[in-house]
Design a protein around this motif. Structure first.
Motif, PDB file in Angstrom:
ATOM      1  N   GLY A   1      28.116  44.148  54.784  1.00 56.51           N
ATOM      2  CA  GLY A   1      28.322  45.818  54.434  1.00 56.51           C
ATOM      3  C   GLY A   1      29.963  46.097  53.990  1.00 56.51           C
ATOM      4  N   ASP A   2      30.967  44.987  54.568  1.00 59.65           N
ATOM      5  CA  ASP A   2      32.300  45.461  54.046  1.00 59.65           C
ATOM      6  C   ASP A   2      32.158  45.327  52.643  1.00 59.65           C
ATOM      7  OD1 ASP A   2      32.971  45.781  56.740  1.00 59.65           O
ATOM      8  OD2 ASP A   2      33.988  43.649  56.651  1.00 59.65           O
ATOM      9  N   ARG A   3      32.984  46.393  51.938  1.00 58.84           N
ATOM     10  CA  ARG A   3      33.401  45.994  50.694  1.00 58.84           C
ATOM     11  C   ARG A   3      34.751  45.342  50.275  1.00 58.84           C
ATOM     12  NH1 ARG A   3      35.060  51.328  48.212  1.00 58.84           N
ATOM     13  NH2 ARG A   3      34.422  50.204  46.188  1.00 58.84           N
ATOM     14  N   VAL A   4      34.542  44.302  49.405  1.00 53.85           N
ATOM     15  CA  VAL A   4      35.690  43.406  49.380  1.00 53.85           C
ATOM     16  C   VAL A   4      35.861  43.224  47.658  1.00 53.85           C
ATOM     17  CG1 VAL A   4      35.096  41.952  51.344  1.00 53.85           C
ATOM     18  CG2 VAL A   4      33.934  41.305  49.457  1.00 53.85           C
ATOM     19  N   TRP A   5      36.914  42.553  47.504  1.00 52.16           N
ATOM     20  CA  TRP A   5      37.391  42.294  46.118  1.00 52.16           C
ATOM     21  C   TRP A   5      38.205  40.746  46.080  1.00 52.16           C
ATOM     22  CZ3 TRP A   5      42.426  41.500  44.179  1.00 52.16           C
ATOM     23  CH2 TRP A   5      43.536  42.022  45.148  1.00 52.16           C
ATOM     24  N   CYS A   6      38.130  40.117  44.886  1.00 51.28           N
ATOM     25  CA  CYS A   6      39.018  38.777  44.902  1.00 51.28           C
ATOM     26  C   CYS A   6      39.176  38.357  43.652  1.00 51.28           C
ATOM     27  CB  CYS A   6      38.217  37.686  45.626  1.00 51.28           C
ATOM     28  SG  CYS A   6      36.593  36.972  44.838  1.00 51.28           S
ATOM     29  N   SER A   7      40.028  37.338  43.614  1.00 56.34           N
ATOM     30  CA  SER A   7      40.066  36.752  42.034  1.00 56.34           C
ATOM     31  C   SER A   7      39.912  35.158  42.433  1.00 56.34           C
ATOM     32  CB  SER A   7      41.649  37.189  41.627  1.00 56.34           C
ATOM     33  OG  SER A   7      41.559  36.624  40.306  1.00 56.34           O
ATOM     34  N   CYS A   8      40.764  34.253  41.480  1.00 55.43           N
ATOM     35  CA  CYS A   8      40.695  32.851  41.635  1.00 55.43           C
ATOM     36  C   CYS A   8      39.340  32.177  41.772  1.00 55.43           C
ATOM     37  CB  CYS A   8      41.533  32.656  42.873  1.00 55.43           C
ATOM     38  SG  CYS A   8      43.504  32.922  42.435  1.00 55.43           S
ATOM     39  N   GLN A   9      38.432  32.783  41.616  1.00 62.10           N
ATOM     40  CA  GLN A   9      36.911  32.087  41.314  1.00 62.10           C
ATOM     41  C   GLN A   9      36.972  31.687  39.993  1.00 62.10           C
ATOM     42  OE1 GLN A   9      35.467  31.946  44.503  1.00 62.10           O
ATOM     43  NE2 GLN A   9      37.615  32.653  44.724  1.00 62.10           N
ATOM     44  N   GLY A  10      35.934  30.838  39.595  1.00 63.53           N
ATOM     45  CA  GLY A  10      35.691  30.419  38.199  1.00 63.53           C
ATOM     46  C   GLY A  10      36.981  29.269  37.749  1.00 63.53           C
ATOM     47  N   VAL A  11      37.906  28.915  38.800  1.00 58.84           N
ATOM     48  CA  VAL A  11      38.795  28.072  38.394  1.00 58.84           C
ATOM     49  C   VAL A  11      38.975  26.815  39.284  1.00 58.84           C
ATOM     50  CG1 VAL A  11      40.363  29.643  37.251  1.00 58.84           C
ATOM     51  CG2 VAL A  11      40.597  29.447  39.554  1.00 58.84           C
ATOM     52  N   LEU A  12      39.529  25.806  38.966  1.00 58.67           N
ATOM     53  CA  LEU A  12      39.837  24.556  39.765  1.00 58.67           C
ATOM     54  C   LEU A  12      38.542  24.075  40.463  1.00 58.67           C
ATOM     55  CD1 LEU A  12      43.053  25.718  41.385  1.00 58.67           C
ATOM     56  CD2 LEU A  12      42.819  24.344  39.454  1.00 58.67           C
ATOM     57  N   GLY A  13      37.445  24.274  39.655  1.00 61.41           N
ATOM     58  CA  GLY A  13      36.097  23.797  40.248  1.00 61.41           C
ATOM     59  C   GLY A  13      35.382  24.508  40.984  1.00 61.41           C
ATOM     60  N   ARG A  14      35.924  26.085  41.205  1.00 62.31           N
ATOM     61  CA  ARG A  14      35.156  26.860  41.872  1.00 62.31           C
ATOM     62  C   ARG A  14      34.272  27.646  40.922  1.00 62.31           C
ATOM     63  NH1 ARG A  14      40.081  27.186  44.853  1.00 62.31           N
ATOM     64  NH2 ARG A  14      40.905  28.623  43.166  1.00 62.31           N
ATOM     65  N   GLN A  15      32.948  28.229  41.531  1.00 56.96           N
ATOM     66  CA  GLN A  15      31.875  28.785  40.717  1.00 56.96           C
ATOM     67  C   GLN A  15      32.275  29.868  40.314  1.00 56.96           C
ATOM     68  OE1 GLN A  15      29.921  28.729  38.654  1.00 56.96           O
ATOM     69  NE2 GLN A  15      28.303  27.537  39.444  1.00 56.96           N
ATOM     70  N   GLY A  16      32.098  30.865  39.260  1.00 59.17           N
ATOM     71  CA  GLY A  16      32.601  32.034  38.885  1.00 59.17           C
ATOM     72  C   GLY A  16      31.788  33.242  39.549  1.00 59.17           C
ATOM     73  N   THR A  17      32.242  34.380  38.922  1.00 61.65           N
ATOM     74  CA  THR A  17      31.809  35.571  39.472  1.00 61.65           C
ATOM     75  C   THR A  17      30.699  36.549  38.718  1.00 61.65           C
ATOM     76  OG1 THR A  17      33.465  36.780  38.392  1.00 61.65           O
ATOM     77  CG2 THR A  17      33.940  35.838  40.675  1.00 61.65           C
ATOM     78  N   PHE A  18      30.473  36.112  37.514  1.00 58.29           N
ATOM     79  CA  PHE A  18      29.463  36.949  36.581  1.00 58.29           C
ATOM     80  C   PHE A  18      28.253  36.689  37.055  1.00 58.29           C
ATOM     81  CE2 PHE A  18      32.020  38.809  32.787  1.00 58.29           C
ATOM     82  CZ  PHE A  18      33.334  38.764  33.528  1.00 58.29           C
ATOM     83  N   ALA A  19      27.725  37.413  38.168  1.00 59.08           N
ATOM     84  CA  ALA A  19      26.497  37.082  38.755  1.00 59.08           C
ATOM     85  C   ALA A  19      26.301  37.954  39.674  1.00 59.08           C
ATOM     86  CB  ALA A  19      26.461  35.527  39.312  1.00 59.08           C
ATOM     87  N   GLU A  20      24.732  38.153  40.131  1.00 55.82           N
ATOM     88  CA  GLU A  20      24.688  38.944  41.082  1.00 55.82           C
ATOM     89  C   GLU A  20      25.236  38.649  42.607  1.00 55.82           C
ATOM     90  OE1 GLU A  20      20.371  41.398  40.795  1.00 55.82           O
ATOM     91  OE2 GLU A  20      20.243  39.272  40.022  1.00 55.82           O
ATOM     92  N   TYR A  21      25.228  37.589  42.821  1.00 50.41           N
ATOM     93  CA  TYR A  21      25.863  37.150  44.307  1.00 50.41           C
ATOM     94  C   TYR A  21      26.854  35.906  43.863  1.00 50.41           C
ATOM     95  CZ  TYR A  21      21.925  39.767  46.222  1.00 50.41           C
ATOM     96  OH  TYR A  21      21.159  40.617  46.601  1.00 50.41           O
ATOM     97  N   ALA A  22      27.804  35.749  44.631  1.00 48.62           N
ATOM     98  CA  ALA A  22      28.837  34.790  44.711  1.00 48.62           C
ATOM     99  C   ALA A  22      29.255  34.403  45.968  1.00 48.62           C
ATOM    100  CB  ALA A  22      30.277  35.257  43.825  1.00 48.62           C
ATOM    101  N   ALA A  23      29.106  32.971  46.379  1.00 52.26           N
ATOM    102  CA  ALA A  23      29.668  32.701  47.696  1.00 52.26           C
ATOM    103  C   ALA A  23      30.993  32.341  47.329  1.00 52.26           C
ATOM    104  CB  ALA A  23      28.754  31.404  48.020  1.00 52.26           C
ATOM    105  N   VAL A  24      32.003  33.055  48.406  1.00 52.20           N
ATOM    106  CA  VAL A  24      33.417  32.955  48.146  1.00 52.20           C
ATOM    107  C   VAL A  24      33.974  32.466  49.356  1.00 52.20           C
ATOM    108  CG1 VAL A  24      35.477  34.412  47.571  1.00 52.20           C
ATOM    109  CG2 VAL A  24      33.099  34.752  46.604  1.00 52.20           C
ATOM    110  N   ASP A  25      35.033  31.517  49.412  1.00 52.89           N
ATOM    111  CA  ASP A  25      35.647  31.236  50.664  1.00 52.89           C
ATOM    112  C   ASP A  25      36.476  32.464  51.218  1.00 52.89           C
ATOM    113  OD1 ASP A  25      35.244  28.768  50.095  1.00 52.89           O
ATOM    114  OD2 ASP A  25      37.332  28.175  49.632  1.00 52.89           O
ATOM    115  N   GLU A  26      36.299  32.924  52.386  1.00 46.67           N
ATOM    116  CA  GLU A  26      36.722  34.003  52.913  1.00 46.67           C
ATOM    117  C   GLU A  26      38.365  34.337  52.868  1.00 46.67           C
ATOM    118  OE1 GLU A  26      36.337  34.942  56.954  1.00 46.67           O
ATOM    119  OE2 GLU A  26      37.371  33.164  57.610  1.00 46.67           O
ATOM    120  N   SER A  27      38.830  33.176  52.591  1.00 49.14           N
ATOM    121  CA  SER A  27      40.251  33.318  52.519  1.00 49.14           C
ATOM    122  C   SER A  27      40.966  33.796  51.239  1.00 49.14           C
ATOM    123  CB  SER A  27      41.030  31.720  52.488  1.00 49.14           C
ATOM    124  OG  SER A  27      40.483  30.870  51.712  1.00 49.14           O
ATOM    125  N   PHE A  28      40.045  34.059  50.137  1.00 49.33           N
ATOM    126  CA  PHE A  28      40.173  34.517  49.062  1.00 49.33           C
ATOM    127  C   PHE A  28      39.550  36.056  48.882  1.00 49.33           C
ATOM    128  CE2 PHE A  28      39.958  30.312  47.228  1.00 49.33           C
ATOM    129  CZ  PHE A  28      41.043  30.186  46.558  1.00 49.33           C
TER     130      PHE A  28
END
Ligand code: NAP
Length: 330
Positions: free
Chosen positions: A82-109
């Motif tokens: 339920g927390d609202r969050v933002w991030c960048s630095c996905q879709g680079v260096l082998g990480r999957q990108g963000t243009f999708a209904e869901y994204a799994a993101v390391d919490e550190s980002f």
């Protein structure tokens, strides 16, 4: 889930908008239900293959997102459902990108979205505000009372550099390519906005800052060092962050005799601690209404290829069609 992805690098037409499996968050990851994303020039370089990166297959495009936490892995403790969050630095260096209904993101980002800040705003500010903060604060050490110049005061990065510099207490000079964009740059706080197509930029800068520019932020992909070094104040600093293929001549003597310094960086190479320090300030300024995104338009996910084409034509092709960010809503 619906996603915008490529199976191999190439033109915007390679972007497929279709169904992919919803990702599962890893142990220290958070599953985010994406509400909004934004296009950055790096998205187009990675998609085209101009910047070679390791890519998951298929590769979902995009670095930035804003959304809501749906679930968290067992070791992810910073956010709850339920927390609202933002991030960048996905879709680079082998990480999957963000243009999708869901994204799994390391919490550190991930960073919280301040109350009252919309998803569109958080997504549109993500990469560009972190970039501006890293260059101005971590690298150049911009101080209140100094004078800063940035090309493109209504560009993605430039509009953030203008506003963050004003939040720090700097006098800001910028250049833009139309009267409408000059007015917009002034609305972001620029003290002087110069039309680079019709005005003599060095003359106007000299009139405004005869003692010289303390920090010159170069967004152009082909910097003119002769011109810039001549406009820097003694001990002036210059920030380079665009133009991978640029190899312009450099006025060595004038540069070191003035005691100038040169900084270069790529934001996605920053550490997660450096990024979080930047995000904390960005969130404070967003909550206080001191910075706001320069959004050119909002498009649906289905128009991701159109968004990439527009961004390329504007940033690389210099069409001038965009003033700031393209937000893509899910
Ligand atoms: N190193 C990093 O970490 C990093 C991070 C983000 C971006 N970048 C790079 O930085 C560059 C800018 O990114 P962006 O997202 O801000 O792109 P953008 O939104 O397309 O902005 C480009 C800006 O350049 C301005 N411009 C073009 N020609 C000009 C000229 N001759 N004089 C003055 N201004 C001029 C444009 O102004 P008008 O629209 O008024 O013509 C526009 O505002 C890109 O090359 C991008 O790849 C690097």
């Amino acid at each position: 889930m619906r996603a915008a992805y490529i199976n191999q690098p190439g033109p915007p037409e390679n972007i497929v908008v279709g169904e992919l499996p919803t990702p599962h968050p890893g142990a220290d990851q958070v599953l985010v239900k994406v509400a909004a994303t934004a296009v950055n020039p790096i998205d187009t370089y990675i998609r085209s293959g101009a910047v070679a990166m390791p890519l998951p297959k298929p590769f979902i495009v995009g670095c930035d997102l804003a959304g809501v936490v749906e679930a968290a892995g067992p070791d992810a403790k910073r956010f709850k459902t339920g927390d609202r969050v933002w991030c960048s630095c996905q879709g680079v260096l082998g990480r999957q990108g963000t243009f999708a209904e869901y994204a799994a993101v390391d919490e550190s980002f991930l960073y919280p979205i301040p109350e009252g800040v919309t998803d569109e705003t958080a997504a549109a500010c993500a990469l560009v505000s972190l970039t501006a903060h890293l260059g101005l604060v971590r690298d150049a050490g911009l101080k209140a009372g100094e004078t800063l110049f940035v090309n493109g005061g209504t560009g993605g990065v430039g509009s953030m550099v203008v506003q963050i510099s004003k939040a720090i207490g700097t006098r800001v000079v910028t250049a833009a390519g139309s009267e409408e964009k000059l007015a917009k740059a002034r609305s972001f706080g620029a003290d002087l906005a110069i039309n680079y197509k019709t005005d003599d930029v060095p003359v106007r800068v000299n009139e405004f800052a005869p003692e010289g520019i303390n920090v010159w932020w170069e967004t152009l992909r082909e910097p003119d060092f002769d011109r810039t070094v001549s406009l820097l104040a003694p001990r002036g600093r210059m920030i380079l962050m665009a133009g991978r293929d640029a190899r312009p001549p450099f006025p060595v003597g004038p540069f070191y005799v003035k005691g100038c310094q040169l900084y270069g960086f790529a934001m996605f190479a920053a550490t997660t601690d450096e990024l979080r320090t930047a995000a904390d300030d960005v969130n404070r300024w967003l909550a206080a209404g001191q910075i706001k995104p320069c959004i050119d338009r909002v498009l649906p996910l289905a128009e991701t290829a159109t968004a990439h084409r527009l961004q390329e034509e504007s940033t690389v092709g210099k069409s001038g069609k965009l003033a700031g960010k393209i937000v893509v809503k899910l």
